[in-house]
Design an enzyme around this catalytic site. Structure first.
Site, PDB file in Angstrom:
ATOM      1  N   CYS A 119      25.628  14.677  22.880  1.00  0.00           N
ATOM      2  CA  CYS A 119      25.005  14.996  24.225  1.00  0.00           C
ATOM      3  C   CYS A 119      24.733  13.583  24.861  1.00  0.00           C
ATOM      4  CB  CYS A 119      23.400  15.477  23.917  1.00  0.00           C
ATOM      5  SG  CYS A 119      22.358  14.258  23.111  1.00  0.00           S
TER       6      CYS A 119
ATOM      7  N   CYS B 201      23.404  10.523  23.337  1.00  0.00           N
ATOM      8  CA  CYS B 201      24.341   9.816  22.428  1.00  0.00           C
ATOM      9  C   CYS B 201      24.925   8.590  23.165  1.00  0.00           C
ATOM     10  CB  CYS B 201      25.498  10.725  21.903  1.00  0.00           C
ATOM     11  SG  CYS B 201      24.783  11.792  20.784  1.00  0.00           S
TER      12      CYS B 201
ATOM     13  N   ASP C 215      47.753   3.086  58.913  1.00  0.00           N
ATOM     14  CA  ASP C 215      48.595   2.006  59.349  1.00  0.00           C
ATOM     15  C   ASP C 215      49.774   2.851  59.858  1.00  0.00           C
ATOM     16  OD1 ASP C 215      50.283  -0.542  59.379  1.00  0.00           O
ATOM     17  OD2 ASP C 215      51.059   0.383  57.780  1.00  0.00           O
TER      18      ASP C 215
ATOM     19  N   ASP D 197      50.308   0.377  53.539  1.00  0.00           N
ATOM     20  CA  ASP D 197      51.012   0.233  52.497  1.00  0.00           C
ATOM     21  C   ASP D 197      51.588  -1.197  52.423  1.00  0.00           C
ATOM     22  OD1 ASP D 197      52.756  -0.026  54.908  1.00  0.00           O
ATOM     23  OD2 ASP D 197      54.389   0.495  53.872  1.00  0.00           O
TER      24      ASP D 197
ATOM     25  N   ASP E  54      47.857  -5.185  55.043  1.00  0.00           N
ATOM     26  CA  ASP E  54      46.868  -4.082  55.079  1.00  0.00           C
ATOM     27  C   ASP E  54      46.113  -4.381  53.991  1.00  0.00           C
ATOM     28  OD1 ASP E  54      48.243  -2.600  57.070  1.00  0.00           O
ATOM     29  OD2 ASP E  54      49.594  -1.432  55.709  1.00  0.00           O
TER      30      ASP E  54
END
Length: 809
Positions: free
Chosen positions: A17, A20, A505, A705, A709
């Protein structure tokens, strides 16, 4: 995480649970040298950052065991020919004990054997074999081998099998006990049998093995939770069933008058056992997506060694090996094609079903499927360095992280069990001392008080709260990986669902990033077009910008001989400066030429005409003189406009940022359907625009990419990197779209929203269940046996709800 810290993941056994989770985290946090510990209940793993100079791996494992839990370990037995010298054996043992992930190394020189015990989430049998070979020992080639995932899976299956055996044991005694007891209570037993005193002793005999054998773990774990000052669900079960069992025993011995409830204690333990067994199997479903990725990799590889094809275990493949893959077979590892033509299904990596053509020089990736031609390729990445292994690691790291929305559940779970015990005690006191028995009530006051208190203890379910978030994050990130969307942590998964603005972009994100040189206009007679193109291509040799690729591709197509590049400098956001054979070459935009004092005003009309056709104009100067205009066209990706339209349907604002000029950018934005445009930007300006949007209370996702960026990806609330882009961009973003398809952007947003919706449903159910049923149990409206069943159902409901994400499309 401190600079010198090491991060490891430990596979935990025995968690039941949310409490724990708190127990393990607290126990590890108390250890000197541990910076942080995060435990995930759904995949049962602990992510621990620690200082290896102050605590070692053995210390971490020991601390987990002292908290009352186990760590799933793998074992590897190796036969090592020639390991007969005791000095060699001693040296190998010391070496292996220092290898990351190894807990135990036992060497037997007489038998020439080495036994290793290791943590399968840190190292693998393949890496251990390689380390032995690096130590100078020869190992026989294997045609099969256990992976680290196999070792962990086996340990978890053994744990589930143990639960199953305990459940069968409990059912063997509890079912007849329950049936006989209910038959007597409802008058279904013959009167002469029902009145016999021995029948109560039969109930005692049937209930006792259930209580102390099937229920032993609840006592053990409950006691450990008290010792660790983190009370858990096991303590509630132990208290509730003990109250019913020992009260019944006292009734049987004649200490108290009344009815014995042996069937209640035995049924509760059996139902909780059943619930935990079903829960363990259901939790396995949350990680099914990642396991599918793990087992996509083939076990065997066909390699060419000594000019002979031979089949070996994929773990024995070495970098540089030539690998043969026939039609219908999977690539064992990553590499570069040296011979053959084929198409390869890479959908398991990218989510894109369209086969990708492969020929000499092309990259291939482990676990992708060769469709229709024989390929020979050279292995370049093996083991944990393959793209598939990195994807799996990213997803597992995400599944081990906690989403911010989980913080509320964690805070409540920390005080939940003590609060329930207090409510149960109050229930007992109120029913025993303040509420008189009603006329005709078959239960005595003490019996009634105990039964209602037991119902409170067993109806409470901290597990549902603890599982609400991590199971949904596991299912969501796993499904994302299948669709080519890598989500690196729970925080970004949650943030992506809250964005209202998507910033994109242009080059490589909306456009194909494979631009083509369409025009080269010479501005003087000193150089021919071929000479200008050769100089430009040579100057761009040091650049990784897509525009540079277009220039170099044009020179390659014309088979031009390129002069030697002497010096190169990339000017971010402007262009490049290079030196070739004593000539200084500038290639870039107007900002670069203005900064260098090179005039291009006489060709302004030509430049604007080219830009109006959505072409990017690149200016070229040699030794401070304007010499050429190069026009490069980069077409929109096939799904770009569809992706933007989908984002708009999701209610998101779209913005395009680009370093390209205004005219070209406007043409692209118009074609894609972008609502807002900012052109001619430097990287810092992109970052500033995102800051401005955030200052206006927008939640921003940035999609990019390129290297330029990276700052913007980091600044945004959620950075989404195109997987076909640069390593820097991918490292900067918490979400990676492997395929590079812009249609994956709205898909990622929808997946995030769906996951958040599931998390909220789970949390609502978990809180609603406990808030409604604990008072109902305290008020006497719930039978303890029904309460135990309801408690088990609540956890299974939460997990099953999360598993709906596996069907997300």
């Amino acid at each position: 995480m401190a600079e010198n810290d090491r991060l490891v993941t430990l596979p935990i056994l025995g968690m039941t649970c949310a409490n724990c989770v708190a127990a393990i985290e607290k126990s590890l946090d108390r250890l000197d040298g541990v910076s942080s510990a995060q435990v995930n209940l759904s995949n049962e793993r602990a992510s621990v950052a620690y200082n290896p100079s102050r605590v070692d791996l053995q210390g971490l494992v020991r601390q987990v065991k002292e908290a009352g839990f186990g760590v799933a370990l793998g074992e590897l037995n190796l036969v090592i020919p020639g390991l007969s010298d005791p000095a060699d054996a001693d040296g190998l043992q010391r070496r292996m004990l220092t290898f990351p992930g190894v807990l135990q190394a036992d060497v037997n020189p007489a038998a020439e054997k080495l036994l290793l015990r290791y943590v399968p989430t840190i190292t693998s049998p393949a890496e251990l074999r390689q380390e032995v070979q690096k130590a100078g020992f020869r190992l026989p080639s294997s045609v099969s081998g256990e992976s680290s995932e196999d070792a962990e899976s086996r340990a978890r299956k053994a744990e589930i099998e143990r639960q199953k055996q305990m459940l069968i044991f409990a059912l063997f005694f509890a079912v007849p006990l329950f049936l006989i007891s209910m038959s007597r209570d409802f008058g279904l037993l013959p009167e002469q049998i029902a009145r016999q005193s021995w029948i109560d002793w039969l109930f005692f005999a049937l209930a006792t093995p259930v209580q102390f054998i099937a229920g032993r773990s609840y006592y053990v774990n409950g006691w450990k939770s008290i010792r660790n000052r983190s009370a858990n669900m096991d303590l509630l079960v132990a208290l509730g069933t003990s109250a019913a069992y020992f009260f019944s025993l006292l009734v049987l011995l004649g200490v108290f008058p009344g009815h014995a409830y042996f069937e209640t204690s035995a049924s509760i333990i059996t139902l909780v056992r059943l619930g935990k067994y079903l829960e363990a199997n259901a939790k396995g479903g949350a990680g099914e997506a990642i396991r599918k990725l793990i087992f996509l990799r083939p076990k065997l590889a066909t390699v060419i060694r000594d000019e002979v094809e031979q089949q070996i275990s994929v773990d024995d493949v070495l970098i540089g090996d030539l690998i043969v893959v026939r039609p219908g077979e999977k690539m064992p590892v990553d590499g570069e094609v040296v011979e053959g033509n084929s198409t390869v299904d890479e959908s398991m990596l990218t989510g894109e079903s369209k086969p990708v053509p492969k020929e000499a020089g092309a990259q291939v990736y482990g676990a992708t499927l060769n469709r229709n031609g024989r390929l020979i390729y050279r292995a370049t990445r093996i083991g944990k360095d393959t793209i598939l292994a990195q994807i799996i690691q990213l997803v597992e790291d995400a599944q081990a992280s906690k989403a911010p929305i989980q913080q509320l559940a964690d805070k409540i779970s920390a005080i939940f069990v003590p609060l329930v015990i207090a409510v149960a005690l109050l229930t007992f006191l109120v029913w025993n001392f303040l509420i008189p028995a009603a006329p005709g009530d078959s239960l005595g006051t003490l019996e009634r008080a105990i039964i209602h208190a037991v119902a409170v203890l067993v109806i409470a379910c901290p597990c549902a709260m603890g599982l609400a978030t991590p199971t949904a994050v596991m299912a969501g990130t796993g499904r994302g990986a299948q669709l080519g969307i890598l989500i690196k942590n729970g925080e970004s998964l949650e943030a992506a669902g809250a964005v209202d603005t998507v910033v994109l972009d242009k080059t490589g994100t909306l456009t194909k990033g494979q631009p083509v040189l369409t025009n080269l206009i010479s501005l003087g007679g000193q150089y021919s077009k071929s000479e200008l193109l050769a100089l430009a291509a040579a100057a761009e040799t040091g650049s990784e910008h897509p525009l540079a690729d277009a220039i170099q591709a044009a020179a390659l197509e014309q088979e031009l001989e390129l002069p030697k590049l002497d010096r190169f400098k990339a000017l971010t956001g402007k262009g490049i400066k290079a030196e070739l054979g004593g000539k200084e070459v500038l290639i870039g935009n107007q900002r670069l030429m203005d900064a260098e004092g090179v005039g291009f005003s006489s060709v302004e009309a030509q430049r604007r005409a080219l830009e109006s056709m959505a072409k990017t104009v690149v200016l070229m100067a040699i030794d401070g003189q304007a010499v050429a205009i190069l026009a490069i066209s980069d077409a929109l990706k096939e799904n770009a406009s569809q992706a933007v339209d989908e984002l708009h349907k999701l209610g998101l604002k779209t913005v395009m940022l680009t370093g390209d000029n205004q005219e070209t950018a406007q043409a692209i934005a118009r074609s894609a359907g972008i609502q807002e445009l900012h052109a001619s930007l430097m990287p810092r300006q992109k970052t500033q625009i995102i800051k401005d949007l955030q200052a206006a209370n927008h939640k921003v996702a940035m999609v990019g990419d390129g290297i330029n960026d990276a700052p913007a990806l980091t600044q945004a609330d959620v950075g989404i990197a195109i997987g076909t882009g640069t390593d820097v961009a991918i490292a900067s973003a918490p979400i990676v779209l492997v395929s590079g398809d812009p249609a994956a952007v709205p898909l990622a947003v929808r997946l995030s929203r769906a996951t958040l919706r599931i998390i909220r449903q789970n949390l609502f159910w978990a809180f609603f269940y406990n808030v409604l049923l604990i008072p109902a149990a305290a008020a006497g409206f719930l039978n303890p046996i029904l309460a135990a069943g309801a408690m088990s159902v609540s956890s299974i409901f939460v997990i099953s709800n999360s598993l709906r994400l596996r069907r997300f499309k």
